[in-house]
Motif scaffolding. Structure first.
Motif, short mmCIF file in Angstrom:
data_model
loop_
_atom_site.label_atom_id
_atom_site.label_comp_id
_atom_site.label_asym_id
_atom_site.label_seq_id
_atom_site.Cartn_x
_atom_site.Cartn_y
_atom_site.Cartn_z
N TYR A 302 0.83 -1.20 0.00
CA TYR A 302 0.00 0.00 0.00
C TYR A 302 0.86 1.25 0.00
CZ TYR A 302 -3.55 3.35 1.38
OH TYR A 302 -4.37 4.42 1.43
N GLN A 303 1.91 1.24 0.83
CA GLN A 303 2.78 2.42 0.90
C GLN A 303 3.45 2.70 -0.41
OE1 GLN A 303 5.54 2.61 4.34
NE2 GLN A 303 4.51 4.58 4.28
N LEU A 304 3.94 1.63 -1.06
CA LEU A 304 4.61 1.83 -2.35
C LEU A 304 3.63 2.39 -3.35
CD1 LEU A 304 6.82 -1.34 -2.50
CD2 LEU A 304 7.62 0.99 -2.54
N GLN A 305 2.41 1.85 -3.33
CA GLN A 305 1.43 2.35 -4.28
C GLN A 305 1.07 3.80 -4.00
OE1 GLN A 305 -1.53 -0.70 -3.86
NE2 GLN A 305 -0.86 -1.72 -5.73
N VAL A 306 0.98 4.13 -2.72
CA VAL A 306 0.68 5.52 -2.36
C VAL A 306 1.80 6.44 -2.83
CG1 VAL A 306 0.66 7.07 -0.37
CG2 VAL A 306 -0.91 5.19 -0.47
N ASP A 307 3.04 6.01 -2.62
CA ASP A 307 4.17 6.84 -3.05
C ASP A 307 4.16 7.04 -4.56
OD1 ASP A 307 6.59 5.74 -0.56
OD2 ASP A 307 5.21 7.43 -0.62
N LEU A 308 3.87 5.96 -5.29
CA LEU A 308 3.83 6.08 -6.75
C LEU A 308 2.70 7.02 -7.16
CD1 LEU A 308 4.47 2.39 -7.84
CD2 LEU A 308 5.93 4.34 -8.28
N LEU B 113 17.27 -6.52 -6.38
CA LEU B 113 16.21 -5.62 -5.90
C LEU B 113 14.84 -6.16 -6.25
CD1 LEU B 113 16.97 -1.86 -6.35
CD2 LEU B 113 16.03 -3.00 -4.41
N GLU B 114 14.72 -6.69 -7.49
CA GLU B 114 13.39 -7.19 -7.88
C GLU B 114 13.00 -8.36 -7.02
OE1 GLU B 114 13.26 -7.96 -12.04
OE2 GLU B 114 13.51 -5.84 -12.55
N LYS B 115 13.98 -9.24 -6.73
CA LYS B 115 13.67 -10.39 -5.86
C LYS B 115 13.25 -9.90 -4.48
CE LYS B 115 16.67 -13.88 -7.67
NZ LYS B 115 17.99 -14.37 -7.51
N THR B 116 14.00 -8.92 -3.95
CA THR B 116 13.66 -8.36 -2.63
C THR B 116 12.23 -7.81 -2.62
OG1 THR B 116 15.95 -7.65 -2.44
CG2 THR B 116 14.42 -6.74 -0.86
N LEU B 117 11.92 -7.04 -3.66
CA LEU B 117 10.61 -6.39 -3.71
C LEU B 117 9.50 -7.41 -3.81
CD1 LEU B 117 9.68 -3.54 -3.69
CD2 LEU B 117 9.63 -3.55 -6.14
N GLU B 124 2.37 -8.86 -5.24
CA GLU B 124 1.09 -8.29 -5.64
C GLU B 124 1.21 -6.98 -6.38
OE1 GLU B 124 -1.80 -8.08 -2.66
OE2 GLU B 124 -1.88 -10.24 -2.35
N LEU B 125 2.42 -6.53 -6.61
CA LEU B 125 2.58 -5.32 -7.43
C LEU B 125 2.62 -5.75 -8.89
CD1 LEU B 125 5.35 -3.28 -5.60
CD2 LEU B 125 2.97 -2.70 -5.77
N THR B 126 2.14 -4.86 -9.75
CA THR B 126 2.21 -5.19 -11.18
C THR B 126 3.65 -5.09 -11.64
OG1 THR B 126 1.98 -2.91 -11.87
CG2 THR B 126 -0.05 -4.16 -11.49
N PRO B 127 4.01 -5.82 -12.71
CA PRO B 127 5.40 -5.81 -13.17
C PRO B 127 5.92 -4.41 -13.48
CG PRO B 127 4.20 -7.55 -14.26
CD PRO B 127 3.20 -6.78 -13.46
N GLU B 128 5.05 -3.55 -14.03
CA GLU B 128 5.53 -2.18 -14.32
C GLU B 128 5.88 -1.47 -13.04
OE1 GLU B 128 2.69 -3.91 -16.58
OE2 GLU B 128 1.87 -2.38 -15.25
N GLU B 129 5.02 -1.68 -12.01
CA GLU B 129 5.29 -1.01 -10.74
C GLU B 129 6.59 -1.51 -10.15
OE1 GLU B 129 1.73 -1.90 -8.62
OE2 GLU B 129 0.83 0.05 -9.06
N LEU B 132 9.42 0.09 -11.95
CA LEU B 132 9.49 1.52 -11.60
C LEU B 132 10.12 1.72 -10.23
CD1 LEU B 132 8.59 4.04 -13.03
CD2 LEU B 132 6.45 3.95 -11.78
N VAL B 133 9.66 0.91 -9.26
CA VAL B 133 10.17 1.08 -7.90
C VAL B 133 11.66 0.73 -7.85
CG1 VAL B 133 10.03 0.24 -5.54
CG2 VAL B 133 7.95 0.71 -6.80
N CYS B 134 12.05 -0.35 -8.55
CA CYS B 134 13.48 -0.72 -8.54
C CYS B 134 14.32 0.38 -9.15
CB CYS B 134 13.69 -2.03 -9.30
SG CYS B 134 13.00 -3.43 -8.45
N GLU B 135 13.83 0.93 -10.27
CA GLU B 135 14.59 2.00 -10.90
C GLU B 135 14.76 3.18 -9.96
OE1 GLU B 135 13.41 1.55 -15.56
OE2 GLU B 135 12.79 3.36 -14.48
#
Lengths: 726, 172
Positions: A302-308, B113-117, B124-129, B132-135
């Protein structure tokens, strides 16, 4: 394996390692109590304090080596024991004993700290934000308890002793009382023929039998005992204890703020690097249980999604057209005005209700309701207005973090200023709006008809606020939170599922604590037992909130950034303290104490007892005190503190600049390294093109150098492992 | 043998009890002869403190001498002492880096990083997310611009994290 054989051959530790606590230490070291063991007693605490190499022993503990390697290094160090003089070895022994003593003292103190296990459990299940609330609550409990002990020791116990011995107040001959006869009438003794339920009413509103008791200011006498070798001045003790209580609370708060602030400064406030910090430090390894882990994962997602989402909103906001931006700002200004109007209306309501409740005189249950009217209005507004502000804030379309901060600021403003409005209205009533020469306020200097003992009345108002706050919190717990959980758990209708279980929201709860504490500080001068009542109230809060947390609440979906918020809550507590100290200073210095009651009844102001007492000191002490208070001393002191402040500020900025410089240097060095590596690769490529028969080993050598560079910077690199290919 | 600076007396005795519980037939109660006993990974990750931890395998592997997750008692004590509340920040940062470095190449690259995430958010995050987060994470922490995090970058980022000490902590 060689290491094991190696250390088995080693002699037992040198004599100076065995301290007076030898047997205790060896018990600590043994994994299993065994007698006559010949294994090496490895005591980290006894590493020799080499004067020539002070860094080595400490570094050993922090090296990320396996135990076997560390043991080997330690053996080598031990071999190099220097020859120290008798003085040197005595000093070493003393420092070791002292360190051991410090360790034991720390362990003992940690047993004395209450609720340690409970708070750890809360942190494990609900996270750092909720844990910070309970830590704050514990801090306030300890503060209130220590304050009460202070007041009891210097004011309460002497008063009880003197009253039981029979010392009474003496009217000083210097005061002419004929003109103020009417002010001396004050008879709070309860009517013995009252109906029995008036006892309950009196308990709840602080009147009747409660009024003439140690709870309120009016019961204390201005006893000044002076016998051979022993003198005690109750008015002076009362005033100085109140002053010292405030200073003690201020010091505790500042120490705590310093601890929190140093953490905040060291981590740059945690603002930069949201994503990396969330990914690497988001998971709480202390979590146990399937449910807690699942919830934490949801939370992180949820937090990651909120940040995005916030990022997307920011980009959208940056790309607004002029017209849209204008409309948005106009909307925000309008909504801010609405919020201000709401809050202003609340203040007006509180002022009116306070005036109304002070002037009406009825009996029975209606009187109780009337007396509690200000508390009811304040509590209702503290509940309703933030709710409305939250809804309005949603319309303002700020980013989520800004919304939270705005809501917090508005709630703080509302709570503290509504208390201020109540106090201001009381002041207006007591001192006839400050005009002591108006008809109702002569000859006493305060409105003697309505307020025969105005300090007790103020104390009673604070007592009622405290009590009402407590009743409402417990009432909410029993009547709202438990039924909500029962309904949500057992009813499967859609409404129940949509409402969901209670979430433990940290900011409103912390602000409630700050408000309670401010009320207690304001009332402490007028009601000396109020800190005790508050201690008991907060202890009950702790257990009730803990029960409701585990029974009724679900962990919050939105986590709460605890470190920077801790500092914010302490800051708000400081504002409350400032409000209370303004009240204290004004009451002590300006308003005439009541003639009919209290320890200051024959002084023109409460402060007057201090100059009187100073007059009675010896001339040396008097001279010393006057010198400290004079301009000759205070102005140079002030200048010196300003210079110190400027020095600290300059040091801070220099350090900040050097940190920035070092960071950029780091970056440049890495870039240089990369550039050189690329050059080497190109050189390699050209060399290989020219002479393709060169063995592959050359390339490996370059990669090995790269690894060594890495190893120099990279502490995770284990020295004796084979260098891997890049 | 112990690291008594980080663990106090009573905790150390209870640690030996816990270690023995993991494999009673394998671990002797008497450690005076310093037996060479290692408890395998599969038994250690079943401890209640580690069972729900998404990084349990990596944690145990980082503290084992052979890198496969078989812990001797000393390694076991090492592990809980580093994860206790009294270990210094630098030591915790070193081991945190080892834990997040899945392919053990002394760098945290994008795959790590992707494995960690994915382990953190149970995928449950989409692959694009995720990408994006890793970048963004690498962009924030990478100082030298090589698109992966060396230990220096990691430590620099950790030093600014306010909650690191309290989250990198297992209560036993």
């Amino acid at each position: 394996m060689e290491l094991r054989e190696f250390h088995n051959k080693v002699h037992p530790p040198a004599d100076y390692d065995i301290s007076p606590y030898g047997s205790q230490r060896s018990l600590r070291l043994r994994t299993v109590p065994a007698e006559g063991t010949s294994a090496v007693h490895f005591d980290w605490g006894s590493t020799p304090e080499n004067a020539e190499e002070p860094d080595e022993p400490r570094n050993l503990r922090e090296l990320p080596l396996h135990m076997g390697l560390k043991r080997a290094v330690w053996q080598v160090q031990k071999m190099r024991v220097p020859v120290v003089s008798r003085w040197g070895s005595w000093r070493i022994k003393q420092s070791k004993t002292f360190r051991h003593f410090c360790e034991i003292a720390k362990e003992v103190l940690s047993y004395l700290v209450p609720w340690k296990r409970g708070i750890q459990k809360i942190g494990g299940h609900f996270g750092g934000g909720v844990q910070s609330y309970f830590l704050f609550l514990r801090f306030l409990v300890i503060l209130n308890l220590l304050s009460f002990l202070l007041i009891a020791a210097f004011v309460l116990v002497p008063s009880i002793v003197f009253r039981s011995i029979g010392f009474n107040s003496s009217i000083p001959l210097s005061v002419n009382l004929t003109s103020v006869n009417v002010c001396l009438q004050y008879d709070p003794k309860p009517d013995p023929l009252a109906v029995f339920y008036t006892y309950f009413l009196d308990l709840v509103s602080g009147t009747g039998f409660m009024e003439y008791s140690y709870l309120f200011y009016g019961y204390y006498h201005d006893t000044m005992v002076e016998s051979k070798g022993f003198s005690y001045n109750i008015p002076l003790a009362y005033l100085l204890t109140a002053a010292f209580y405030f200073i003690f609370c201020l010091i505790c708060m500042i120490i705590r703020m310093g601890n929190v602030a140093s953490a905040v400064v060291a981590t740059d406030g945690g603002v930069v690097g949201r994503y990396s910090m969330l990914v690497f430090t988001g998971w709480d390894h202390g979590l146990q249980g399937d449910l807690a882990a699942k919830l934490k994962k949801n939370n992180l997602r949820y937090q990651l999604q909120v940040d995005l989402e916030e990022e997307r909103l920011q980009q959208k906001a940056a790309s607004l057209t002029l017209g849209q931006a204008f409309a948005l700002y106009a909307l925000r200004i309008f909504l801010n005005l609405v919020v201000l109007a709401l809050i202003g209306g609340t203040f007006y309501g509180i002022a009116e209700v306070t005036q109304f409740s002070q002037s009406e005189k009825t009996t029975g249950f209606n009187a109780l309701l009337l007396q509690y009217l200000p508390s009811i209005v304040i509590t209702t507004s503290n509940f309703v207005v933030p709710l409305l502000c939250d809804k309005i804030a949603l319309l303002e379309k700020h980013s989520p973090s800004t919304t939270v901060i705005l809501a917090l600021l508005r709630a703080v403003f509302l709570r503290l200023v509504s208390l201020g409005v109540l106090l201001y209205t009381l002041w207006e009533q007591i001192t006839c709006k400050g005009e002591t020469s108006s008809q109702a306020c002569t000859p006493c200097g305060y409105k003697y008809e309505q307020y025969k003992c105005w300090e007790t009345r103020v104390g009673q108002e604070m007592y009622k606020l405290t009590l009402f706050d407590f009743l409402i919190t417990i009432g909410t717990l029993i009547l709202v939170e438990f039924p909500r959980r029962i309904i949500v758990d057992h009813c499967s209708c859609k409404l129940a599922q949509w409402v969901g279980r209670q979430e433990f929201l940290v900011p409103p709860n912390v602000l409630a604590l700050v408000y309670s504490q401010t009320v207690v500080w304001t009332g402490a001068l007028f009601s000396p037992l109020l800190p005790l009542i508050n201690t008991i109230k907060f202890i009950l809060f702790f257990y009730c909130k803990k029960i409701t947390l585990f029974q009724n609440c679900q962990p919050a979906l939105r986590t709460f950034r605890s470190t920077s918020s801790n500092f914010f809550f302490l800051l708000v507590l400081l504002f409350g303290w400032i409000l209370a100290s303004v009240v204290l200073i004004y009451s002590v210095a300006k308003i005439h104490p009541s003639y009919g009651c209290g320890p200051f009844r024959f002084s023109p102001s409460m402060w007057y007892v201090v100059p009187e007492a100073v007059d009675m000191l010896t001339s040396t002490s008097k001279d010393f005190l006057f010198y400290i208070g004079s301009q000759k001393f205070s102005i140079p002191l002030f200048i010196f503190s300003c210079v110190l402040l400027c020095y600290m500020g300059a040091l801070t900025s220099v350090h900040g600049k050097s940190v920035a410089l070092l960071k950029s240097q780091c970056k440049l060095e890495q870039r240089d390294k990369q550039f050189l590596v690329k050059q080497i690769e190109e050189l390699n490529a050209t060399m290989q093109k020219d002479e393709p028969q060169l063995p592959q080993r050359d390339t490996e050598r370059f990669y090995q150098t790269e690894q060594e560079w890495n190893g120099y910077n990279n502490n995770a690199f284990i020295p004796d492992e084979d260098p891997r290919a890049y | 043998m112990n690291r008594s600076k980080h663990i106090c007396l009573s905790l150390h005795c209870s640690l030996h009890g816990r270690y023995h519980e993991l494999a009673p037939h394998l671990v002797p109660m008497d450690y005076t002869n310093d037996p060479d006993v290692k408890v395998p990974l599969a038994l250690i990750v079943n401890m209640p403190e580690l069972k729900e931890n998404p990084f349990r395998n990596r944690i145990v592997e980082s503290f084992s001498e052979d890198g496969q997750g078989n812990l001797s008692f000393n390694d076991f004590v090492d592990m809980f002492s580093v994860l206790s509340e009294m270990a210094p920040r630098e030591l915790k940062a070193i081991y945190a880096f080892k834990i997040y470095d899945f392919n053990v190449d002394n760098y945290i690259c994008k795959e790590d990083l992707e494995k960690t995430l994915n382990r953190l958010t149970k995928e449950e995050l989409t692959p694009e997310e995720v990408v994006l987060v890793c970048e963004k994470a690498i962009e924030e922490a990478d100082l030298d611009g090589d698109n992966k995090l060396s230990f220096a970058d990691f430590e620099n980022m950790i030093s600014r994290a306010p909650d690191f000490l309290s989250t990198f902590h297992i209560r036993i």
